[in-house]
Enzyme design. Sequence first.
Site, short mmCIF file in Angstrom:
data_model
loop_
_atom_site.label_atom_id
_atom_site.label_comp_id
_atom_site.label_asym_id
_atom_site.label_seq_id
_atom_site.Cartn_x
_atom_site.Cartn_y
_atom_site.Cartn_z
N HIS A 43 0.86 -1.19 0.00
CA HIS A 43 0.00 0.00 0.00
C HIS A 43 0.89 1.23 0.00
CE1 HIS A 43 1.36 -0.41 4.10
NE2 HIS A 43 1.25 0.91 4.15
N HIS A 125 5.70 6.43 -0.40
CA HIS A 125 6.46 5.21 -0.70
C HIS A 125 5.59 3.99 -0.47
CE1 HIS A 125 6.66 5.53 3.66
NE2 HIS A 125 6.80 4.22 3.67
O1 3AM Z 1 4.54 0.69 5.28
P1 3AM Z 1 4.50 2.17 5.49
O2 3AM Z 1 5.80 2.73 5.93
O3 3AM Z 1 3.90 2.92 4.36
O4 3AM Z 1 5.36 2.34 8.63
C1 3AM Z 1 4.04 2.01 8.93
C2 3AM Z 1 3.20 1.64 7.74
O5 3AM Z 1 3.47 2.45 6.65
C3 3AM Z 1 3.34 3.25 9.40
O6 3AM Z 1 1.97 3.01 9.19
C4 3AM Z 1 1.78 2.08 8.14
C5 3AM Z 1 0.91 0.96 8.59
O7 3AM Z 1 1.46 0.33 9.69
N1 3AM Z 1 3.62 3.51 10.81
C6 3AM Z 1 3.62 2.61 11.80
N2 3AM Z 1 3.94 3.22 12.97
C7 3AM Z 1 4.15 4.51 12.69
C8 3AM Z 1 4.47 5.66 13.45
N3 3AM Z 1 4.65 5.58 14.77
C9 3AM Z 1 3.95 4.70 11.30
N4 3AM Z 1 4.08 5.89 10.70
C10 3AM Z 1 4.42 6.94 11.49
N5 3AM Z 1 4.61 6.84 12.83
#
Ligand code: 3AM
Length: 182
Positions: A43, A125
Amino acid sequence: MADTRRLFFALEMPDDVQRQIVQWRAENFPDDAGRPVAAANLHLTLAFLGEVSAEKQKALCQLAGRIQQQGFTITLDDAGLWARSRVVWLGPRHASLGLIQLANMLRAQAARNGCYQSPQPYHPHVTLYRNASQTVAIPQPNFRWQFKVEEFVLYESVFEKGRTRYRPLQRWPLGIRTSKEE
Ligand code: 3AM
């Protein structure tokens, strides 16, 4: 935390793009490259909300439903590694204005409702691997996947049986609604 859900807004990958990404990954990375994100979980995050109560979810969904903007096109033509977070990603070399505008709007709405937002600028990304190995080499981005975005999605991140699954909860179409349609 009681009665909260871990939520985020994101864009879904079209099935054919998802398939091509997974094939490219299998052909271009060794088995020990890192922890691959499951195909169904690929995603593009717009805004991470964290642990959200039902009440806050409702408020954020109402605000999301008021967003009025046209769809846009995403071109995935770049790949890289974030050394600090050990994330291997795909992304656009040049993000479309519509994508940035939508993410910034959702991030601002989240921040105004008490969801912490990183001060880092938004880097669109698609995460390919987490816990990337120290030695992973990023192949030449010899691809160009393009797709039209006509909706955005609220996902819940569910951890069960040792796996994380992203469950779509609600979708909103992009496009300018006329007052008659409202
Ligand atoms: O796979 P991406 O990076 O697009 O990295 C996590 C993931 O995104 C992000 O939320 C998405 C679903 O889990 N994520 C998890 N914890 C996070 C945080 N504390 C976060 N993004 C920002 N801050």
